[in-house]
Scaffold this motif. Structure first.
Motif, mmCIF file in Angstrom:
data_model
loop_
_atom_site.group_PDB
_atom_site.id
_atom_site.type_symbol
_atom_site.label_atom_id
_atom_site.label_comp_id
_atom_site.label_asym_id
_atom_site.label_seq_id
_atom_site.Cartn_x
_atom_site.Cartn_y
_atom_site.Cartn_z
ATOM 1 N N ALA A 277 -11.507 -7.911 -2.718
ATOM 2 C CA ALA A 277 -11.259 -7.912 -1.275
ATOM 3 C C ALA A 277 -11.343 -6.483 -0.747
ATOM 4 N N VAL A 278 -11.911 -6.345 0.457
ATOM 5 C CA VAL A 278 -11.975 -5.045 1.140
ATOM 6 C C VAL A 278 -11.575 -5.266 2.585
ATOM 7 N N GLY A 279 -10.975 -4.240 3.178
ATOM 8 C CA GLY A 279 -10.563 -4.403 4.568
ATOM 9 C C GLY A 279 -9.804 -3.197 5.084
ATOM 10 N N LEU A 280 -8.874 -3.458 6.021
ATOM 11 C CA LEU A 280 -8.135 -2.420 6.697
ATOM 12 C C LEU A 280 -6.632 -2.625 6.499
ATOM 13 N N VAL A 281 -5.904 -1.525 6.575
ATOM 14 C CA VAL A 281 -4.450 -1.553 6.542
ATOM 15 C C VAL A 281 -3.922 -0.817 7.767
ATOM 16 N N TYR A 282 -2.885 -1.385 8.377
ATOM 17 C CA TYR A 282 -2.236 -0.741 9.527
ATOM 18 C C TYR A 282 -0.774 -0.509 9.189
ATOM 19 N N PRO B 297 -6.536 8.200 6.158
ATOM 20 C CA PRO B 297 -6.843 9.540 6.668
ATOM 21 C C PRO B 297 -5.617 10.208 7.263
ATOM 22 N N GLN B 298 -5.668 11.555 7.290
ATOM 23 C CA GLN B 298 -4.572 12.339 7.855
ATOM 24 C C GLN B 298 -4.365 11.984 9.325
ATOM 25 N N GLU B 299 -3.103 11.841 9.723
ATOM 26 C CA GLU B 299 -2.711 11.599 11.109
ATOM 27 C C GLU B 299 -3.258 10.295 11.675
ATOM 28 N N SER B 300 -3.480 9.289 10.851
ATOM 29 C CA SER B 300 -3.985 8.004 11.345
ATOM 30 C C SER B 300 -3.167 6.857 10.754
ATOM 31 N N PRO B 301 -2.764 5.868 11.570
ATOM 32 C CA PRO B 301 -2.030 4.718 11.037
ATOM 33 C C PRO B 301 -2.942 3.670 10.401
ATOM 34 N N ILE B 302 -4.263 3.841 10.529
ATOM 35 C CA ILE B 302 -5.213 2.853 10.015
ATOM 36 C C ILE B 302 -5.992 3.443 8.849
ATOM 37 N N GLY B 303 -6.092 2.681 7.768
ATOM 38 C CA GLY B 303 -6.818 3.126 6.592
ATOM 39 C C GLY B 303 -7.650 2.014 5.993
ATOM 40 N N GLY B 304 -8.378 2.340 4.950
ATOM 41 C CA GLY B 304 -9.185 1.363 4.235
ATOM 42 C C GLY B 304 -8.510 0.929 2.954
ATOM 43 N N VAL B 305 -8.819 -0.282 2.504
ATOM 44 C CA VAL B 305 -8.158 -0.812 1.315
ATOM 45 C C VAL B 305 -9.156 -1.596 0.466
ATOM 46 N N LEU B 306 -9.022 -1.476 -0.858
ATOM 47 C CA LEU B 306 -9.808 -2.226 -1.840
ATOM 48 C C LEU B 306 -8.843 -2.907 -2.799
ATOM 49 N N GLN B 307 -9.014 -4.206 -3.009
ATOM 50 C CA GLN B 307 -8.123 -4.969 -3.888
ATOM 51 C C GLN B 307 -8.953 -5.694 -4.954
ATOM 52 N N MET C 67 0.818 -1.186 0.000
ATOM 53 C CA MET C 67 0.000 0.000 0.000
ATOM 54 C C MET C 67 0.866 1.255 0.000
ATOM 55 N N GLY C 68 0.284 2.384 -0.360
ATOM 56 C CA GLY C 68 0.991 3.647 -0.291
ATOM 57 C C GLY C 68 1.172 4.059 1.154
ATOM 58 N N LEU C 69 2.056 5.029 1.384
ATOM 59 C CA LEU C 69 2.356 5.449 2.741
ATOM 60 C C LEU C 69 1.497 6.641 3.124
ATOM 61 N N CYS C 70 0.968 6.680 4.344
ATOM 62 C CA CYS C 70 0.166 7.800 4.830
ATOM 63 C C CYS C 70 1.073 9.011 5.034
ATOM 64 N N PRO C 71 0.586 10.222 4.803
ATOM 65 C CA PRO C 71 1.426 11.407 4.936
ATOM 66 C C PRO C 71 2.062 11.545 6.304
ATOM 67 N N SER C 72 1.315 11.291 7.375
ATOM 68 C CA SER C 72 1.828 11.484 8.722
ATOM 69 C C SER C 72 2.870 10.449 9.115
ATOM 70 N N LEU C 73 2.950 9.352 8.360
ATOM 71 C CA LEU C 73 3.887 8.289 8.704
ATOM 72 C C LEU C 73 4.943 8.132 7.627
ATOM 73 N N LYS C 74 5.164 9.183 6.864
ATOM 74 C CA LYS C 74 6.041 9.122 5.696
ATOM 75 C C LYS C 74 7.438 8.625 6.038
ATOM 76 N N ALA C 75 7.972 9.064 7.187
ATOM 77 C CA ALA C 75 9.355 8.749 7.498
ATOM 78 C C ALA C 75 9.533 7.329 7.983
ATOM 79 N N GLN C 76 8.559 6.801 8.758
ATOM 80 C CA GLN C 76 8.805 5.537 9.425
ATOM 81 C C GLN C 76 7.926 4.382 8.961
#
Length: 219
Positions: free
Chosen positions: A212-217, A166-176, A1-10
């Motif tokens: 498939a649909v679900g969550l990404v951490y 979402p901004q500032e969140s480590p959890i997102g939604g995913v569609l495959q 998955m792509g990286l969330c903006p708030s977690l770009k570095a780590q």
């Protein structure tokens, strides 16, 4: 998955948990006439672990387990005046895959698109199937039992993944959305009501699509 903006570095590692459904058409040609599974609708789960490099190329390990339901197990033949039924007891599959991914967009976007290709081992169990022909005129029945045992199999699963984080969140939604290409070597044992027993070994191939649909951490 792509990286969330708030977690770009780590956020170089990700875990995906998804509910999955697969529509699959079998291609098989056993010489023993009788029960032939043609289409299957599967429901299950997929769990993946992914590492993403700064160059947007990732490595993935994934497992899938599914329960299969045969869509062609009943029909009525008007010409021969026969009703056909087939019942199984353990249709299921398990896939263990690895693969690579490429992220179309660079980091810093809340919506990411990923191209991925997974491949690996498939365990396909059709278990025991009981096939019954019933005459609608005389009500006579003819029954056969089919026992499938897999001796080896593989699966290839290329697809597209869309992730919303979402901004500032480590959890997102995913569609495959993926295509499905698989093959397995099957041993087939056929037992008729008259006690006759036949054995056959053949390769069963299948193609289809998977959603498939679900969550990404991300961490």
């Amino acid at each position: 998955m792509g990286l969330c903006p708030s977690l770009k570095a780590q956020s170089s590692f990700r875990i995906h948990a998804m509910a999955l459904t697969t529509s699959e058409r079998f291609e098989l040609s056993p010489e023993v006439m009788g029960y032939r599974p043609e289409r299957s609708q599967s429901y299950g789960n997929q769990v993946s672990a992914q590492w993403v490099s700064k160059s947007r190329i990732g490595a993935i390990a994934s497992v899938i387990w599914q329960t299969l339901s045969n869509n062609d197990d009943r029909y009525y033949d008007e010409l021969q005046e026969l009703r056909h039924e087939a019942e199984g007891n353990s249709d299921r599959s398990f896939e263990c895959m690895t693969g690579v991914s490429y992220h179309v967009f660079p980091e810093g976007k809340p919506v990411q698109i990923e191209l991925r290709a997974l491949g690996g081992y498939r365990s396909l169990s059709l278990g025991q199937q009981t096939e019954t022909y019933i005459s609608t005129v005389t009500y006579q029945q003819e029954q056969r039992t089919y026992q499938f045992e897999q001796q080896g199999g593989w699966v290839f699963m290329p697809g597209i993944v869309v992730e919303v984080c979402p901004q500032e969140s480590p959890i997102g939604g995913v569609l495959q959305i993926s295509s499905w290409h698989a093959s397995s070597q099957q041993d087939l044992q056929v037992l008729s009501v008259d006690g006759q027993e036949r054995m056959e070994s053949f390769r069963m191939k299948s193609n289809g699509v998977s959603l498939a649909v679900g969550l990404v951490y991300a961490f």
